[in-house]
Motif scaffolding. Structure first.
Motif, PDB file in Angstrom:
ATOM      1  N   TYR A 116      -5.545  50.544 -65.160  1.00  0.00           N
ATOM      2  CA  TYR A 116      -6.326  49.364 -65.526  1.00  0.00           C
ATOM      3  C   TYR A 116      -5.500  48.096 -65.325  1.00  0.00           C
ATOM      4  O   TYR A 116      -5.977  47.091 -64.781  1.00  0.00           O
ATOM      5  CB  TYR A 116      -6.779  49.498 -66.973  1.00  0.00           C
ATOM      6  CG  TYR A 116      -7.647  48.361 -67.452  1.00  0.00           C
ATOM      7  CD1 TYR A 116      -9.000  48.308 -67.146  1.00  0.00           C
ATOM      8  CD2 TYR A 116      -7.103  47.344 -68.239  1.00  0.00           C
ATOM      9  CE1 TYR A 116      -9.800  47.276 -67.587  1.00  0.00           C
ATOM     10  CE2 TYR A 116      -7.896  46.305 -68.689  1.00  0.00           C
ATOM     11  CZ  TYR A 116      -9.243  46.274 -68.370  1.00  0.00           C
ATOM     12  OH  TYR A 116     -10.021  45.241 -68.825  1.00  0.00           O
TER      13      TYR A 116
ATOM     14  N   ASN B 281      -5.834  44.719 -63.123  1.00  0.00           N
ATOM     15  CA  ASN B 281      -5.763  43.412 -63.786  1.00  0.00           C
ATOM     16  C   ASN B 281      -4.713  42.518 -63.151  1.00  0.00           C
ATOM     17  O   ASN B 281      -4.908  41.319 -62.999  1.00  0.00           O
ATOM     18  CB  ASN B 281      -5.432  43.606 -65.261  1.00  0.00           C
ATOM     19  CG  ASN B 281      -6.597  43.260 -66.148  1.00  0.00           C
ATOM     20  OD1 ASN B 281      -7.621  42.766 -65.684  1.00  0.00           O
ATOM     21  ND2 ASN B 281      -6.460  43.522 -67.427  1.00  0.00           N
TER      22      ASN B 281
ATOM     23  N   LEU C  25      -6.006  41.179 -60.081  1.00  0.00           N
ATOM     24  CA  LEU C  25      -7.031  40.183 -60.383  1.00  0.00           C
ATOM     25  C   LEU C  25      -6.383  38.851 -60.762  1.00  0.00           C
ATOM     26  O   LEU C  25      -6.798  37.785 -60.279  1.00  0.00           O
ATOM     27  CB  LEU C  25      -7.909  40.695 -61.517  1.00  0.00           C
ATOM     28  CG  LEU C  25      -9.149  39.859 -61.857  1.00  0.00           C
ATOM     29  CD1 LEU C  25     -10.078  39.787 -60.649  1.00  0.00           C
ATOM     30  CD2 LEU C  25      -9.870  40.458 -63.049  1.00  0.00           C
ATOM     31  N   LYS C  26      -5.365  38.909 -61.617  1.00  0.00           N
ATOM     32  CA  LYS C  26      -4.702  37.681 -62.030  1.00  0.00           C
ATOM     33  C   LYS C  26      -3.984  37.012 -60.870  1.00  0.00           C
ATOM     34  O   LYS C  26      -3.835  35.781 -60.854  1.00  0.00           O
ATOM     35  CB  LYS C  26      -3.701  37.982 -63.144  1.00  0.00           C
ATOM     36  CG  LYS C  26      -4.357  38.378 -64.455  1.00  0.00           C
ATOM     37  CD  LYS C  26      -3.312  38.722 -65.499  1.00  0.00           C
ATOM     38  CE  LYS C  26      -3.980  39.134 -66.811  1.00  0.00           C
ATOM     39  NZ  LYS C  26      -2.977  39.515 -67.836  1.00  0.00           N
TER      40      LYS C  26
ATOM     41  N   ALA D 142      -8.224  43.971 -56.087  1.00  0.00           N
ATOM     42  CA  ALA D 142      -8.561  44.102 -57.504  1.00  0.00           C
ATOM     43  C   ALA D 142      -9.919  44.761 -57.682  1.00  0.00           C
ATOM     44  O   ALA D 142     -10.101  45.634 -58.536  1.00  0.00           O
ATOM     45  CB  ALA D 142      -8.541  42.734 -58.173  1.00  0.00           C
TER      46      ALA D 142
ATOM     47  N   LEU E  75     -10.614  48.214 -59.580  1.00  0.00           N
ATOM     48  CA  LEU E  75     -11.507  48.237 -60.732  1.00  0.00           C
ATOM     49  C   LEU E  75     -12.633  49.255 -60.546  1.00  0.00           C
ATOM     50  O   LEU E  75     -12.987  49.999 -61.470  1.00  0.00           O
ATOM     51  CB  LEU E  75     -12.084  46.848 -60.976  1.00  0.00           C
ATOM     52  CG  LEU E  75     -11.112  45.823 -61.569  1.00  0.00           C
ATOM     53  CD1 LEU E  75     -11.698  44.422 -61.490  1.00  0.00           C
ATOM     54  CD2 LEU E  75     -10.777  46.179 -63.027  1.00  0.00           C
TER      55      LEU E  75
ATOM     56  N   GLU F  14     -14.886  47.268 -69.948  1.00  0.00           N
ATOM     57  CA  GLU F  14     -14.428  45.931 -69.590  1.00  0.00           C
ATOM     58  C   GLU F  14     -14.394  45.711 -68.085  1.00  0.00           C
ATOM     59  O   GLU F  14     -14.199  44.580 -67.634  1.00  0.00           O
ATOM     60  CB  GLU F  14     -13.024  45.708 -70.172  1.00  0.00           C
ATOM     61  CG  GLU F  14     -12.965  45.839 -71.682  1.00  0.00           C
ATOM     62  CD  GLU F  14     -11.563  45.652 -72.207  1.00  0.00           C
ATOM     63  OE1 GLU F  14     -10.709  45.152 -71.437  1.00  0.00           O
ATOM     64  OE2 GLU F  14     -11.308  45.982 -73.382  1.00  0.00           O
ATOM     65  N   VAL F  15     -14.548  46.784 -67.344  1.00  0.00           N
ATOM     66  CA  VAL F  15     -14.453  46.669 -65.889  1.00  0.00           C
ATOM     67  C   VAL F  15     -15.563  45.786 -65.334  1.00  0.00           C
ATOM     68  O   VAL F  15     -15.355  44.978 -64.412  1.00  0.00           O
ATOM     69  CB  VAL F  15     -14.486  48.070 -65.244  1.00  0.00           C
ATOM     70  CG1 VAL F  15     -14.662  47.966 -63.734  1.00  0.00           C
ATOM     71  CG2 VAL F  15     -13.218  48.824 -65.591  1.00  0.00           C
TER      72      VAL F  15
ATOM     73  N   LYS G 172     -14.689  42.283 -65.518  1.00  0.00           N
ATOM     74  CA  LYS G 172     -13.633  41.982 -64.554  1.00  0.00           C
ATOM     75  C   LYS G 172     -14.196  41.891 -63.140  1.00  0.00           C
ATOM     76  O   LYS G 172     -13.828  41.008 -62.351  1.00  0.00           O
ATOM     77  CB  LYS G 172     -12.555  43.073 -64.618  1.00  0.00           C
ATOM     78  CG  LYS G 172     -11.899  43.251 -65.964  1.00  0.00           C
ATOM     79  CD  LYS G 172     -10.974  42.122 -66.281  1.00  0.00           C
ATOM     80  CE  LYS G 172     -10.237  42.375 -67.589  1.00  0.00           C
ATOM     81  NZ  LYS G 172      -9.354  41.259 -67.968  1.00  0.00           N
TER      82      LYS G 172
ATOM     83  N   HIS H 262     -16.078  38.715 -62.652  1.00  0.00           N
ATOM     84  CA  HIS H 262     -15.137  37.617 -62.413  1.00  0.00           C
ATOM     85  C   HIS H 262     -14.607  37.663 -60.990  1.00  0.00           C
ATOM     86  O   HIS H 262     -14.515  36.626 -60.311  1.00  0.00           O
ATOM     87  CB  HIS H 262     -13.984  37.713 -63.409  1.00  0.00           C
ATOM     88  CG  HIS H 262     -12.877  36.752 -63.116  1.00  0.00           C
ATOM     89  ND1 HIS H 262     -12.978  35.401 -63.369  1.00  0.00           N
ATOM     90  CD2 HIS H 262     -11.642  36.951 -62.560  1.00  0.00           C
ATOM     91  CE1 HIS H 262     -11.861  34.804 -62.996  1.00  0.00           C
ATOM     92  NE2 HIS H 262     -11.029  35.728 -62.505  1.00  0.00           N
ATOM     93  N   ALA H 263     -14.248  38.868 -60.539  1.00  0.00           N
ATOM     94  CA  ALA H 263     -13.710  38.994 -59.193  1.00  0.00           C
ATOM     95  C   ALA H 263     -14.752  38.616 -58.141  1.00  0.00           C
ATOM     96  O   ALA H 263     -14.435  37.930 -57.150  1.00  0.00           O
ATOM     97  CB  ALA H 263     -13.210  40.417 -58.974  1.00  0.00           C
TER      98      ALA H 263
END
Length: 935
Positions: free
Chosen positions: A630, A634, A637-638, A645, A649, A664-665, A668, A671-672
């Motif tokens: 995970y 992340n 992603l950051k 990412a 994910l 939570e994926v 994420k 967002h991606a």
């Protein structure tokens, strides 16, 4: 005891004289059944030395002379000389005893004849002496004494008188006339100078006094003491006693002991001795008294006699022997307790004086000490086994004291201190035990088991740290244990127990003290020690791994954990359960995971992702491995590595669909997708997530917004419709605006949706919340609805029966008019021109339609005209209302300016009122300024 004197005699070397001595011995008898029957042992007399010639040769010649001569004087003279030669030389020369008795029988008559004639050419005192001897040898004791008395009476100055007196006194003693014997002995003693005869006379005087009973024992004691003074004038004389005097001295001691025993025991001896300065031989008396008591079974009295001398002469060198004899007396008595007590007293008395003791006394002191130490050690062990801890503790403590005192005076220093330490340990005296172990280990270079003693010190300190062996004065800490361990390591670097010790210290410094540096130091010592067992190396690596992990050195920690795992897999580690491997792998996975965190914090994205993904190899399917996957996604992603990412994910959710992190994926991914300008994908992800959500609408609404952003109106509108279907009213201003926005956007794609338009208008009218946009959207929709209603109104024909059709048309007009009014209410000035125009047209159309309605067929012409006039009257008000509304709209030019709807009203007015409005006019708008003069 007698052996004290005999032992001393054995030390003396008595050399035989270089010349023969003439002597004869008279036996005085042995001890009888009672004290009165006691006799002195014997006396031995010696005369002057002989010339340096063979006594045997001289005797042979005198013997031949005696046998060959017929003259009495010659024969007697020869016999006298033979006797003198034998007595002086001490050799068996001349006649044999049987021959001598025969010879003296033969010559007795000659003696008498010569004596009666008075014609002896020699000395008559010698003749009387020889006659006395002849009578004695032939059993005529009375005649012998009579001749001796004659000798004393006739020749008081003769050199033979002292001996004659001695034999007279001896005869009285043998006859039991002890007073007479005492008197003669006293006379003899007074008449002679110091010498052997005087000494022996004193000895017999003492016996004469002794035989007279207890009333004379004080005199006897004084006499015997004087005899001993004569025999033993100096301390050195005890070692130089002539063998011929041993029995006499011993007999003197014996009788003195007997008398003192029959009186007040040692007190009598001390009273007799106190009239003179301390005699160097006094210890012999006390020794003989103690021996006397012991032989008789009076053991307490024997012990008191030995103790009495120690009190009498506290600094005498023989005191150790007397104290030792006390133990021997009790041993003879079979009293083991008092034997130990006596030996303990011996050890205690001479411990501080040990250096002053003789070699044999020192040996005895060591022997007693060791015996006592061993005894109390065994007593302690037995008491412990019997469940008597206090008794056991006392016994072990006593044993330790003896071992310690003995150690400093023994060649086995280390061994004894090791035993002392063990005894102290079992008595709970831990500080003393530690000291003993340390001395045994490090102060005796010859001790073969020094390493075990040193190890005992280490173990004791370790138990003290653990609380197993603690006392108020013994509370060691880990630093003390480490110091002792270093000392042990320095002296015994090859000891096989060292790895286990350092491994244990490593664990202790880490767990108990939290000292990472010391823990690491001992852990490294353990793993590099070639003698370390797998279990010990396991413990060392385990501590190193923990320290590295604690210090954040996760790469080194990973290596250490791998060593631990290797040892677990290749060996059976004592004390480790099967689950130990799982725990270690967990720690290994953590170390790898932390490396990922560090790399991520340092911006090393690729390294961080690699570490995070490696966690799974260390501990597959574990929680930390899942989190590593995970966190790898992340991290990407950051770092805005969005494509990678998104892939990670989606794989994570695919591999671990049930894991809480999978929830939570979706966020994420959204967002991606959004960050990578893929709003439609983000919206679809939200819709998928919404299916699992308890409250799905926030996700769906966000998806709709993303669909809107992506231009995907179909999917967007689907969400809008679903939402509007599910929500009949708004609860908040935001929700109202949101729902109105949805309706507006739906109308953009479906402009003819009557329901949407109606809902948009109705919701806005009913709501307490508004925005400029919602009001404008509702206003426009209301206009559209009004236009739709106006068209419907216009389409209703006025037919007969007119009241019915007119009623329908009026209802349609009212509906349309209300829509326009609502639009104006919602849109305000922005739509008022259009609203006025459309309302005016409603009335104008109604007036027109009334005028154009058909005349009933059954009317005549007049009636028809009247009917038409009636219609005109009915239509005129509507037309007037239309003109008034258009005029109102026209009048807005001054306030709002010209617009298309005002223009249309002017066109209608020109048509309805041509005289006033049908002109060529150019409409302009202007804005009045403050300084404009136009009025």
């Amino acid at each position: 005891m007698k052996r004290l004197l005999l032992a001393l005699l054995c030390l003396s070397q008595i050399a035989a004289p270089s010349f023969a001595q003439e002597s004869f011995r008279v036996e005085l008898g042995r001890d009888g059944e009672t004290i009165g029957d006691m006799r002195p042992v014997f006396l031995k007399f010696e005369s002057r030395p002989l010339p340096a010639i063979s006594p045997a040769e001289v005797a042979r010649r005198y013997q031949r002379l005696f046998d060959s001569s017929d003259e009495p004087e010659v024969r007697i003279d020869a016999l006298n000389r033979l006797t003198n030669i034998r007595d002086r030389s001490g050799q068996d020369v001349g006649f044999s005893p049987a021959e001598e008795e025969r010879v003296y029988r033969e010559v007795i008559d000659s003696y008498e004849s010569i004596l009666s004639r008075g014609s002896f050419s020699g000395r008559l005192d010698e003749l009387l002496y020889q006659m006395a001897k002849a009578h004695a040898l032939t059993g005529q004791a009375d005649q012998s004494i009579e001749r001796l008395k004659q000798l004393v009476g006739l020749y008081p100055k003769s050199e033979l008188v002292p001996e004659a007196r001695f034999r007279i006194a001896e005869s009285a003693f043998s006859a039991g006339d002890y007073s007479e014997a005492e008197s003669v002995y006293l006379t003899l003693i007074d008449s002679v100078e110091r010498g052997a005869l005087k000494t022996k006379a004193g000895y017999m005087l003492g016996w004469s006094q002794f035989k007279q009973g207890p009333s004379a024992w004080e005199r006897s004691a004084k006499t015997f003491l004087s005899v001993l003074d004569d025999f033993l004038p100096t301390p050195q004389s005890i070692r130089e006693i002539d063998r011929s005097s041993v029995d006499t001295i011993d007999d003197t001691l014996r009788v003195l002991a007997l008398m003192s025993a029959r009186k007040d025991g040692p007190e009598s001896l001390m009273a007799w001795l106190d009239d003179e300065p301390e005699r160097h031989w006094a210890y012999l008396l006390f020794d003989r008294l103690g021996d006397y008591y012991a032989i008789r079974g009076e053991f307490d009295a024997s012990v008191q006699a030995n103790r009495a001398f120690v009190r009498y002469s506290p600094n005498h060198p023989m005191n150790p022997l007397f104290m030792a004899q006390i133990a021997e007396v009790w041993e003879r008595a079979g009293d083991r307790y008092r034997v130990r007590e006596a030996r303990a007293n011996y050890v205690a008395m001479f411990e501080s004086k040990y250096a002053d003791l003789s070699g044999s006394d020192q040996q005895r002191w060591r022997q007693f000490s060791r015996g006592l130490a061993d005894f109390y050690y065994e007593q302690g062990a037995a008491a412990s086994a019997d469940g008597a801890p206090e008794k056991s503790r006392q016994a072990f403590s006593t044993a330790a004291e003896y071992y310690e005192a003995l150690a400093n005076r023994s060649d086995t220093y280390g061994e004894l201190l090791r035993l002392a330490g063990d005894a102290r340990l079992q008595s709970g005296e831990y500080a003393e035990a530690l000291s003993d172990f340390q001395k045994a280990a490090y102060e005796d270079a010859t001790y073969q088991e020094a390493d075990d003693a040193g190890w005992a010190a280490v173990v004791l300190l370790r138990e003290g740290v653990d609380g197993k062996s603690q006392a108020p004065e013994f509370r060691p800490d880990l630093a003390a244990l480490s110091l002792e361990s270093s000392r042990f390591e320095e002296h015994f670097p090859e000891d096989s127990r060292l790895p286990g010790l350092t491994a244990d210290l490593a664990s202790r410094w880490y767990a108990a003290a939290g000292n990472a540096e010391r823990a690491l130091e001992y852990g490294e010592k353990t793993v590099v020690n070639g003698r370390a067992s797998p279990s010990e190396r396991y413990a060392g690596w385990l501590t190193i791994a923990k320290v590295r992990q604690q210090q954040g050195e996760y790469e080194l920690a990973e290596r250490s954990w791998n060593h631990v795992l290797d040892l677990l897999s290749e060996n059976k580690i004592n004390g480790q359960e099967a689950e130990a491997g799982a725990s270690v792998r967990q720690q290994l996975a953590t170390a790898i995971y932390r490396q990922g965190e560090q790399a991520a914090a340092n911006g090393s994205v690729a390294s961080a992702v690699d570490h995070f993904k490696r966690v799974g190899a260390a501990l597959p399917n574990s929680e930390i491995a899942i989190r590593g996957r995970y966190d790898a996604a992340n991290t990407l992603l950051k770092a805005s590595e969005l494509t990678a990412a998104i892939t990670e994910l989606r794989l994570f959710r695919q591999d671990f669909p049930e894991h809480p992190l999978a929830e939570e994926v979706s966020a994420k991914l959204v967002h991606a997708y959004v960050a990578s300008d893929r709003p439609a994908s983000a919206a679809l992800e939200l819709l998928d997530a919404a299916e699992e959500a308890e409250n799905s609408w926030p996700l769906k609404l966000r998806a709709a917004a993303l669909f809107h952003q992506a231009g995907d109106t179909a999917n967007r509108n689907g969400v809008y419709r679903e939402y509007l279907a599910a929500h009949t009213s708004a609860d908040t201003a935001d929700q109202h605006i949101q729902m109105q926005t949805m309706r507006h956007r739906l109308l953009e794609n479906d402009t003819n949706s009557l329901k949407l338009q109606q809902d948009l208008v109705d919701r806005e009218l009913a709501s307490q919340w508004h925005s400029e946009d919602t009001l404008a959207w509702a206003s426009r929709s209301s206009l559209a609805l009004g236009a739709r209603a106006a068209a419907s109104f216009a389409g209703i024909a006025l037919t007969h029966p007119l009241p019915e059709s007119l009623d329908r048309k009026q209802r349609a007009l009212a509906l349309a008019r209300q829509r326009f009014v609502d639009a104006e209410k919602l849109g305000g000035e922005a739509v008022r021109s259009e609203s006025l125009y459309r309302r005016a047209e409603l009335y104008r159309v109604l007036a027109r339609d009334l005028m154009a309605s058909s005349v009933p067929a059954d009317l005549n012409e007049l009636e028809t005209m009247q009917y038409q006039m009636l219609l005109e009257e009915e239509a005129f008000p509507f037309e007037e209302k239309a003109i008034r509304l258009h005029s109102e709209n026209h009048q807005r030019v001054t306030s709002r300016g010209y617009d298309a709807w005002i223009g249309k009203s002017l066109e209608v007015l020109a048509e309805l009122n041509p005289g006033r409005y049908d002109r060529s006019v150019r409409w302009m708008t202007w804005t009045l300024e403050t300084n404009d003069d136009a009025g």
